[in-house]
Design an enzyme around this catalytic site. Structure first.
Site, mmCIF file in Angstrom:
data_model
loop_
_atom_site.group_PDB
_atom_site.id
_atom_site.type_symbol
_atom_site.label_atom_id
_atom_site.label_comp_id
_atom_site.label_asym_id
_atom_site.label_seq_id
_atom_site.Cartn_x
_atom_site.Cartn_y
_atom_site.Cartn_z
ATOM 1 N N LYS A 1 -4.201 0.041 -12.956
ATOM 2 C CA LYS A 1 -3.027 0.909 -13.022
ATOM 3 C C LYS A 1 -3.341 2.260 -13.644
ATOM 4 C CE LYS A 1 -0.293 -2.269 -11.376
ATOM 5 N NZ LYS A 1 0.210 -2.154 -9.979
ATOM 6 N N GLN B 1 7.364 0.807 5.148
ATOM 7 C CA GLN B 1 8.574 0.336 4.508
ATOM 8 C C GLN B 1 9.658 1.407 4.663
ATOM 9 O OE1 GLN B 1 6.992 0.902 0.025
ATOM 10 N NE2 GLN B 1 9.086 0.197 0.140
ATOM 11 N N ASN C 1 0.820 -1.206 0.000
ATOM 12 C CA ASN C 1 0.000 0.000 0.000
ATOM 13 C C ASN C 1 0.857 1.261 0.000
ATOM 14 O OD1 ASN C 1 -2.616 1.356 0.289
ATOM 15 N ND2 ASN C 1 -1.964 1.837 2.376
ATOM 16 N N GLY D 1 1.846 3.027 -2.723
ATOM 17 C CA GLY D 1 1.739 3.866 -3.906
ATOM 18 C C GLY D 1 0.708 4.977 -3.781
ATOM 19 N N ASP E 1 -3.883 -2.721 -5.482
ATOM 20 C CA ASP E 1 -4.697 -2.349 -6.642
ATOM 21 C C ASP E 1 -5.032 -3.536 -7.539
ATOM 22 O OD1 ASP E 1 -2.313 -2.832 -7.965
ATOM 23 O OD2 ASP E 1 -2.014 -0.776 -8.643
#
Length: 457
Positions: free
Chosen positions: A347, A147, A71, A73, A206
């Site tokens: 996308k 991250q 998650n 992006g 996604d």
């Protein structure tokens, strides 16, 4: 916070040191072989070979699972602000809404408590933590972790461009290959192991096709307990030519990404005849094995060099890694060739057009193909005028009926009225005045070009 930053800096140093020594890594092309089904360590199983577990066994399987969504992006490529996971995709539901509903259904039906874990980046963490408050009354336990945060490097000087830790543009999340070290460092990781959570199902947030599959989980637990890593692959089409593929390399199963391919072999890599499958980025990995490879510092993932331009005009490079490339570090790693329905990424707005259409209906957070659709998903290419979600939505009074569509290409200033039907191949290449497709229009095998307006009759 200081300790966390120190650990991340050490990880970056290791990656940067390898980059200076090895550069952007390619692969020896003559050593590449397609994965052979009869090799002991290099195998791609057909999904149809899996046994479907009985309902009364499923609770025991799910008790051993965690679901992790990547998650990190943003929705910038679709003209949105904030995490991509909060974009509305279907029936007024976001990616995150649909994911929570899927797991909530499993937990309620099988009286289990599969946790949902979100790997955020520094770009998405704050807003995601705010958004998930709305699921407070849900039966899904939602955990989050961040991250790493690595400094961008000047392409000219190979020095970090960051002046301080708060200068966000000078930093970047280093790809989803960072999940292993960041997950093990998360405060809840050890407690998940103690709860008996043996497997992690990891996928992109996604990808609306990436739902929990109990047949795969059953295979891992009851038929292949020594398999530490399973990658879902699916048949490649001409729309997937850049996707990573599984190869046999010196007797081991490996993921080959386009960034690793020597330039003279790029066309070979894109071939749908030589490389017939590609990585969906749906991964099933044994939790204890993740801890092992991180603790023993065994991970040495292929470096992906991503070139970027900062707003200041500085050319920078980002050193990234991919989660699937860790496959070579896990014992008895395999691929499984799954149905295309398990790969449904969004996308761009061309993908959004498909998932909003009557090709699908939504059941408990899962998109299900319309049974009236008799063949594969159509190829849709929408032009720049449709790139931003808000402008995309403004161009459709309703999403057209595309049950019989094969191919749609639209460029230029085109709007669609209500209840339009598109069939066969429809191409609209237009520059000039706006084309208005009227209410109820049926376009079948049509090419529309030039400066004109389609009107009701």
């Amino acid at each position: 916070m200081l300790q966390e930053a120190t650990v991340q800096l050490d990880s970056f140093k290791g990656l940067f040191r390898r980059f200076l020594q090895e550069g952007a890594q390619t692969i020896q092309w003559d050593k590449i072989k397609p994965p052979a089904a009869n090799m002991a360590r290099s195998i791609v199983l057909p999904y149809a070979s899996l046994d479907k577990p009985n309902d009364h066994d499923i609770k025991g399987l799910l008790d051993q699972l965690v679901v992790i969504k990547l998650n990190g992006g943003l929705g910038t490529t679709m003209g949105c602000v904030g995490p991509k996971s909060v974009i509305d995709v279907r029936d007024d539901m976001t990616f995150l809404d649909m994911t929570v509903r899927q797991i909530e259904y499993l937990n309620n039906r099988y009286h289990t408590n599969v946790p949902l874990i979100l790997m955020n980046s520094f770009n998405t963490h704050e807003e995601t933590d705010h958004v998930i408050q709305k699921y407070h009354g849900s039966t899904v336990t939602i955990l989050t972790f961040n991250q790493s945060k690595f400094p961008r490097i000047s392409k000219d000087t190979l020095l970090p461009v960051a002046k301080n830790y708060l200068d966000h543009e000078a930093w970047y999340p280093p790809g989803h290959g960072d999940i292993y070290e960041s997950l093990v460092a998360a405060p809840f990781f050890e407690s998940l192991l103690l709860q008996g959570r043996q497997y992690a199902f990891i996928s992109n947030v996604d990808n609306l096709g990436a739902t929990v599959d109990t047949s795969i989980l059953n295979y891992l637990i009851n038929q292949a307990p020594k398999c530490e890593f399973l990658m879902e692959v699916t048949d490649k089409t001409r729309a997937d030519i850049k996707g990573g593929t599984l190869i046999d390399y010196e007797g081991k199963t490996r993921l080959l990404e386009i960034a690793q391919v020597p330039k003279q072999h790029i066309d070979d890599f894109k071939s749908v005849t030589k490389f017939r499958i590609f990585n969906t980025n749906n991964l099933w990995i044994k939790m204890s094995a993740i801890k092992k490879v991180v603790t023993n510092k065994e991970l040495e993932l292929e470096i992906i060099v991503n070139h970027k331009n900062m707003e200041s005009g500085v050319n920078v490079i980002q050193l990234e890694t991919a989660v699937g490339s860790a496959m070579k570090h896990f014992e008895n790693a395999i691929g499984i060739n799954v149905p295309r329905s398990r790969f449904l990424p969004v996308k761009n707005t061309s993908d959004l057009f498909l998932v909003k259409s009557n090709l699908y209906h939504q059941e408990k957070g899962t998109l299900v193909m319309n049974p009236k659709r008799l063949f594969e998903v159509p190829l849709v290419k929408l032009g720049d005028e449709f790139r931003v979600v808000s402008k995309f939505l403004a161009r459709f009074a309703t999403i057209p009926d595309i049950l019989e569509l094969d191919h749609l290409t639209v460029t230029g200033d085109v709007t669609f009225g209500r209840h339009v039907s598109l069939k066969g191949t429809v191409i609209m290449c237009h520059h000039g005045d706006r084309i208005d497709i009227p209410v109820g229009a049926v376009l079948e095998n049509k090419i529309v070009s030039g400066n004109l307006r389609i009107l009701d009759h």
